[in-house]
Write an enzyme that holds these catalytic residues in place. Structure first.
Site, PDB file in Angstrom:
ATOM      1  N   ASN A 207       0.845  -1.188   0.000  1.00 32.00           N
ATOM      2  CA  ASN A 207       0.000   0.000   0.000  1.00 32.00           C
ATOM      3  C   ASN A 207       0.885   1.245   0.000  1.00 32.00           C
ATOM      4  O   ASN A 207       2.112   1.144   0.058  1.00 32.00           O
ATOM      5  CB  ASN A 207      -0.985  -0.015   1.168  1.00 32.00           C
ATOM      6  CG  ASN A 207      -0.276   0.002   2.498  1.00 32.00           C
ATOM      7  OD1 ASN A 207       0.383   0.966   2.853  1.00 32.00           O
ATOM      8  ND2 ASN A 207      -0.384  -1.099   3.248  1.00 32.00           N
ATOM      9  N   ASP A 276      -5.328  -5.667   5.053  1.00 30.65           N
ATOM     10  CA  ASP A 276      -6.459  -6.418   5.602  1.00 30.65           C
ATOM     11  C   ASP A 276      -6.486  -7.840   5.078  1.00 30.65           C
ATOM     12  O   ASP A 276      -7.077  -8.724   5.696  1.00 30.65           O
ATOM     13  CB  ASP A 276      -7.772  -5.710   5.253  1.00 30.65           C
ATOM     14  CG  ASP A 276      -7.929  -4.423   6.045  1.00 30.65           C
ATOM     15  OD1 ASP A 276      -7.504  -4.409   7.208  1.00 30.65           O
ATOM     16  OD2 ASP A 276      -8.451  -3.436   5.491  1.00 30.65           O
ATOM     17  N   LYS A 286       8.290 -17.799  -9.139  1.00 32.75           N
ATOM     18  CA  LYS A 286       7.641 -16.649  -9.780  1.00 32.75           C
ATOM     19  C   LYS A 286       6.488 -17.167 -10.642  1.00 32.75           C
ATOM     20  O   LYS A 286       6.704 -18.023 -11.514  1.00 32.75           O
ATOM     21  CB  LYS A 286       8.670 -15.918 -10.649  1.00 32.75           C
ATOM     22  CG  LYS A 286       8.109 -14.704 -11.345  1.00 32.75           C
ATOM     23  CD  LYS A 286       9.171 -14.025 -12.192  1.00 32.75           C
ATOM     24  CE  LYS A 286       8.544 -12.927 -13.038  1.00 32.75           C
ATOM     25  NZ  LYS A 286       9.473 -12.381 -14.011  1.00 32.75           N
ATOM     26  N   PRO A 306      -5.405 -10.920  10.642  1.00 29.55           N
ATOM     27  CA  PRO A 306      -5.910 -10.563  11.968  1.00 29.55           C
ATOM     28  C   PRO A 306      -5.837  -9.051  12.165  1.00 29.55           C
ATOM     29  O   PRO A 306      -4.978  -8.397  11.576  1.00 29.55           O
ATOM     30  CB  PRO A 306      -4.939 -11.273  12.920  1.00 29.55           C
ATOM     31  CG  PRO A 306      -3.697 -11.499  12.125  1.00 29.55           C
ATOM     32  CD  PRO A 306      -4.134 -11.650  10.693  1.00 29.55           C
ATOM     33  N   ILE A 308      -4.596  -6.511  14.353  1.00 31.22           N
ATOM     34  CA  ILE A 308      -3.612  -6.491  15.452  1.00 31.22           C
ATOM     35  C   ILE A 308      -4.067  -5.539  16.551  1.00 31.22           C
ATOM     36  O   ILE A 308      -3.986  -5.837  17.744  1.00 31.22           O
ATOM     37  CB  ILE A 308      -2.229  -6.060  14.912  1.00 31.22           C
ATOM     38  CG1 ILE A 308      -1.845  -6.940  13.711  1.00 31.22           C
ATOM     39  CG2 ILE A 308      -1.171  -6.159  15.994  1.00 31.22           C
ATOM     40  CD1 ILE A 308      -0.661  -6.401  12.921  1.00 31.22           C
ATOM     41  N   PHE A 332      -5.067   4.540  14.195  1.00 28.66           N
ATOM     42  CA  PHE A 332      -5.150   5.500  13.095  1.00 28.66           C
ATOM     43  C   PHE A 332      -6.277   5.070  12.166  1.00 28.66           C
ATOM     44  O   PHE A 332      -6.559   3.874  12.048  1.00 28.66           O
ATOM     45  CB  PHE A 332      -3.832   5.552  12.311  1.00 28.66           C
ATOM     46  CG  PHE A 332      -2.830   6.491  12.918  1.00 28.66           C
ATOM     47  CD1 PHE A 332      -2.253   6.210  14.154  1.00 28.66           C
ATOM     48  CD2 PHE A 332      -2.459   7.663  12.266  1.00 28.66           C
ATOM     49  CE1 PHE A 332      -1.329   7.081  14.731  1.00 28.66           C
ATOM     50  CE2 PHE A 332      -1.544   8.537  12.827  1.00 28.66           C
ATOM     51  CZ  PHE A 332      -0.979   8.244  14.052  1.00 28.66           C
ATOM     52  N   LYS A 346     -15.036   3.106  14.102  1.00 25.11           N
ATOM     53  CA  LYS A 346     -13.770   2.335  14.185  1.00 25.11           C
ATOM     54  C   LYS A 346     -13.224   2.351  15.608  1.00 25.11           C
ATOM     55  O   LYS A 346     -12.772   1.325  16.128  1.00 25.11           O
ATOM     56  CB  LYS A 346     -12.759   2.932  13.206  1.00 25.11           C
ATOM     57  CG  LYS A 346     -11.582   2.046  12.944  1.00 25.11           C
ATOM     58  CD  LYS A 346     -10.845   2.423  11.681  1.00 25.11           C
ATOM     59  CE  LYS A 346     -11.598   2.031  10.439  1.00 25.11           C
ATOM     60  NZ  LYS A 346     -10.922   2.371   9.212  1.00 25.11           N
TER      61      LYS A 346
HETATM   62  O1  C5P Z   1      -9.487  -1.051   9.900  1.00 29.11           O
HETATM   63  P1  C5P Z   1      -8.449  -0.074   9.488  1.00 29.11           P
HETATM   64  O2  C5P Z   1      -7.322  -0.702   8.675  1.00 29.11           O
HETATM   65  O3  C5P Z   1      -8.937   1.169   8.863  1.00 29.11           O
HETATM   66  O4  C5P Z   1      -7.814   0.393  10.885  1.00 29.11           O
HETATM   67  C1  C5P Z   1      -6.675   1.156  10.985  1.00 29.11           C
HETATM   68  C2  C5P Z   1      -6.043   0.976  12.342  1.00 29.11           C
HETATM   69  O5  C5P Z   1      -6.031  -0.408  12.718  1.00 29.11           O
HETATM   70  C3  C5P Z   1      -4.597   1.385  12.328  1.00 29.11           C
HETATM   71  O6  C5P Z   1      -4.273   1.848  13.620  1.00 29.11           O
HETATM   72  C4  C5P Z   1      -3.887   0.085  11.989  1.00 29.11           C
HETATM   73  O7  C5P Z   1      -2.544   0.100  12.439  1.00 29.11           O
HETATM   74  C5  C5P Z   1      -4.724  -0.952  12.695  1.00 29.11           C
HETATM   75  N1  C5P Z   1      -4.827  -2.255  12.026  1.00 29.11           N
HETATM   76  C6  C5P Z   1      -4.296  -3.385  12.599  1.00 29.11           C
HETATM   77  N2  C5P Z   1      -4.412  -4.596  12.007  1.00 29.11           N
HETATM   78  C7  C5P Z   1      -5.073  -4.730  10.832  1.00 29.11           C
HETATM   79  C8  C5P Z   1      -5.639  -3.584  10.231  1.00 29.11           C
HETATM   80  C9  C5P Z   1      -5.488  -2.370  10.848  1.00 29.11           C
HETATM   81  O8  C5P Z   1      -3.677  -3.265  13.657  1.00 29.11           O
HETATM   82  N3  C5P Z   1      -5.177  -5.922  10.281  1.00 29.11           N
END
Ligand code: C5P
Length: 410
Positions: A207, A276, A286, A306, A308, A332, A346
């Site tokens: 990303n 995600d 490859k 997951p 986190i 964030f 969120k």
């Molecule tokens: O759900 P979203 O990706 O918008 O959420 C963003 C926040 O969740 C950020 O703080 C990001 O570091 C955390 N996050 C995470 N694990 C994921 C997706 C997002 O810790 N799989």
């Protein structure tokens, strides 16, 4: 500023006559001061005077075995908690912008990870010249702060912008940049950057996160005296001073690193852009288009990663009434629609204490930018909208808020 370590880089210019006073102001405020002089600076201010006022040998030569033996240029760069460049001459600014390292001051300026505060001083026409202005703009972009120049009568006889700020004002700016030691003794974990999910031997799903925001958050925590661990997904940024960095690649690796480093943390700031989804079956070779039927597309099955942040929040023990949660968790949210409502949802869903929300559609904000316009949402329903600011300043606001949450009774 008791005991704080300030390196004063002195450029060649008539304003160098104010440097002894600047040293005195910093010493009176309790700083340890060392001076590094350009060849030209030594013509304007006596190294012996600076040595007497700082109580330290003055550093001048990159090639002197004697000087390097006492304190090498890299050691000096690492020693500094703040580098003050005063006066910052047009030539010194140009060499900084060009990344030169041909003498001791420029080599130290290139090697240090400490914040830089430049106090320009020069003739008004030199200051206003597009070359100087372009150098200043570039240096600002790289995070160099500027104090002055002030307007008034210049030593060269001209009137206008080009006077070095007064020593007292520079010492006050230095104090602001050095920050407080308000996080001394606290262990802080920060995640940053964008994870990469392996698809095959050469390809990844990635990303656009640059990691700049998370690195600024880690740098600010270190400046405030915290013990900082930065779990970094791939990004090309230097590790901030005083920060321990753990490099990871994928979301699963980041989860492991967070699990290993979170115990004992007083605050966890999750600014990483975590993927995600990840490819269900990453290939060790490859993937070749020749393996597919002519004109056939490639279908990649993705598994959910997951969350986190949500896992970390769910695993926290309930805080005692009136006591802050341990750890305090900051998330964030980069949103492109209904910023506040989406961010509120969120915050509740993930269970964190503070959420830094930004609208990624705004020009110049968010990903890859040096600035960000964010709203800080808290679990009690509060929202604080910050103006567009450099990421270092957003980080400072964020830590001010976190420090308030850490105060007992809130
Ligand atoms: O759900 P979203 O990706 O918008 O959420 C963003 C926040 O969740 C950020 O703080 C990001 O570091 C955390 N996050 C995470 N694990 C994921 C997706 C997002 O810790 N799989």
């Amino acid at each position: 500023m008791n005991g704080r370590r300030v390196l004063l880089v002195v450029g060649g210019g008539i304003a160098a006559y104010k440097v002894p006073e600047l040293v005195r102001a910093l010493r009176q405020a309790g700083c340890q001061v060392r001076c590094a002089l350009t060849e030209a600076a030594a013509a304007f201010v006596s190294p012996l005077v600076l040595q007497s006022l700082t109580g330290q040998p003055v550093c001048r030569s990159l090639l002197s075995a004697g000087e390097e033996g006492q304190i090498g240029h890299i050691e000096l760069a690492d020693w500094a908690e703040l580098v003050l460049i005063a006066p910052a001459s047009a030539d010194l600014l140009a060499r900084m912008a060009g990344g030169h390292a041909g003498d001791l001051p420029t080599a130290v300026l290139l090697a240090t990870r400490a914040p830089l505060l430049a106090a320009p001083a020069m003739n008004v026409n030199m200051w206003e010249h597009p070359a100087t202005q372009a150098n200043v703009a570039l240096l600002r972009e790289r995070g160099v702060r500027f104090a002055g120049p002030e307007s008034g009568e210049l030593a060269c006889g001209w009137q206008g912008s080009g006077r070095m700020s007064e020593p007292g004002a520079l010492a006050a700016q230095a104090a602001l940049l050095l920050g407080t030691r308000s996080l001394a003794g606290a262990r802080v974990l920060v995640t940053a950057g964008g994870t990469r999910e392996r698809l095959d031997a050469v390809r990844v799903l990635a990303n656009r996160s640059s990691g700049k925001m998370g690195f600024a958050v880690a740098a600010e925590a270190a400046r405030r005296g915290a013990e900082v661990v930065l779990v970094a997904a791939p990004c090309a940024l230097p590790t901030p001073a005083g920060v321990r960095r753990v490099d990871v690649e994928s979301a699963l690796e980041m989860r492991e690193a967070v699990r290993a480093e979170a115990p004992g943390a007083a605050v966890v700031v999750m600014s990483a852009a975590v993927a995600d989804f990840r490819p269900a079956r990453p290939q060790s070779h490859k993937i070749k288009k020749e393996e597919l039927a002519e004109d056939a597309g490639l279908h990649i099955e993705l598994l959910r990663n997951p969350d986190i942040l949500a896992e970390l929040c769910a695993a926290r023990p309930a805080a005692a009434p009136g006591a802050p949660p341990v750890p305090i968790v900051v998330g964030f949210a980069a949103e492109s629609r209904d910023l506040l409502a989406a961010a509120r949802r969120k915050l509740a869903r993930k269970g964190c204490d503070l959420l830094v929300a930004n609208d990624i559609r705004q020009p110049g904000g968010g990903f890859e930018s040096d600035e960000n316009a964010v709203v800080l949402l808290d679990a009690a329903g509060g929202a604080e909208e910050l103006p567009r600011l450099p990421k270092a300043e957003v980080a400072a606001h964020l830590w001010d808020r976190v420090e308030k949450l850490r105060e007992p009774g809130l």
